[in-house]
Design an enzyme around this catalytic site. Structure first.
Site, PDB file in Angstrom:
ATOM      1  N   ASP A   8      -4.270  11.483 -14.039  1.00 24.17           N
ATOM      2  CA  ASP A   8      -5.161  10.762 -14.940  1.00 24.17           C
ATOM      3  C   ASP A   8      -6.538  11.415 -14.803  1.00 24.17           C
ATOM      4  O   ASP A   8      -6.680  12.465 -14.153  1.00 24.17           O
ATOM      5  CB  ASP A   8      -5.173   9.259 -14.638  1.00 24.17           C
ATOM      6  N   CYS A  65      -3.962  10.696  -9.041  1.00 28.94           N
ATOM      7  CA  CYS A  65      -4.942   9.770  -9.623  1.00 28.94           C
ATOM      8  C   CYS A  65      -6.055   9.612  -8.595  1.00 28.94           C
ATOM      9  O   CYS A  65      -6.231  10.473  -7.746  1.00 28.94           O
ATOM     10  CB  CYS A  65      -4.298   8.442 -10.036  1.00 28.94           C
ATOM     11  N   THR A  67      -6.358   7.300  -6.106  1.00 31.80           N
ATOM     12  CA  THR A  67      -5.827   7.015  -4.770  1.00 31.80           C
ATOM     13  C   THR A  67      -4.385   7.479  -4.581  1.00 31.80           C
ATOM     14  O   THR A  67      -3.902   7.539  -3.461  1.00 31.80           O
ATOM     15  CB  THR A  67      -5.839   5.500  -4.485  1.00 31.80           C
ATOM     16  N   HIS A  98      14.014  12.439   5.071  1.00 29.01           N
ATOM     17  CA  HIS A  98      14.707  11.176   5.334  1.00 29.01           C
ATOM     18  C   HIS A  98      14.933  10.315   4.096  1.00 29.01           C
ATOM     19  O   HIS A  98      15.877   9.523   4.073  1.00 29.01           O
ATOM     20  CB  HIS A  98      13.937  10.360   6.377  1.00 29.01           C
ATOM     21  N   HIS A 133      20.893   9.708   6.663  1.00 29.48           N
ATOM     22  CA  HIS A 133      19.837   9.391   5.693  1.00 29.48           C
ATOM     23  C   HIS A 133      20.409   9.223   4.285  1.00 29.48           C
ATOM     24  O   HIS A 133      19.878   8.439   3.491  1.00 29.48           O
ATOM     25  CB  HIS A 133      18.750  10.462   5.724  1.00 29.48           C
TER      26      HIS A 133
END
Length: 150
Positions: A8, A65, A67, A98, A133
């Site tokens: 963004d 973005c 964060t 994992h 996993h």
């Protein structure tokens, strides 16, 4: 490996800094936007990348973005997506090894371009370990199938 990358407005500069890294790595990629720092809605770009990865057009996705969190939440709404926010190489590695994560999200306001490049490198070059996993990833997919509409 084919990569979808997008941001963004708040992640635009970091995305631009990551493009040459993808080129150095020899990755085939599509930049799905945005094209500048003018305000846009991050879910629109998360959807572009996540849909492309889920449909098999891309092997992995990278979203940026402010964060990394809004992109992560949005991308994870798409069936088949296992998006993670990682701002360190250990988390990026473990998400791949994992959890078979297929979309990496990062925040321009959280991590600098040098570390972001290393995180992305690790994410894109680490294989899924499989084994025990794989059973757990299958359980995550089962939850998505049975509870996706709740």
């Amino acid at each position: 490996m084919k990569i979808a990358i997008a941001s963004d407005h708040a992640g635009y500069r970091l995305k631009q800094a990551l493009l040459p890294v993808l080129e150095e790595m020899g990755m085939d990629y599509d930049d799905l936007g945005t094209v500048d720092e003018q305000s846009v809605d991050y879910p629109d770009y998360a959807l572009k990348v996540a849909t492309g990865v889920a449909r098999g057009q891309y092997d992995r996705g990278v979203l940026v973005c402010g964060t990394g969190l809004g992109m992560c939440i949005s991308a994870n709404k798409v069936d088949g997506i296992r998006a993670v926010t990682a701002h360190d190489t250990f988390s990026a590695e473990m998400a791949r090894r994992h959890n078979d994560a297929n979309v990496l999200t990062m925040g321009e306001r959280v991590v600098g371009p040098g570390l972001a490049a290393e995180v992305m490198r690790v994410f894109l070059t680490t294989d899924f370990d499989g084994g025990r996993h794989a059973r757990r990833v299958d359980k995550m997919t089962g939850i998505e199938r049975t509870h996706g509409g709740c």
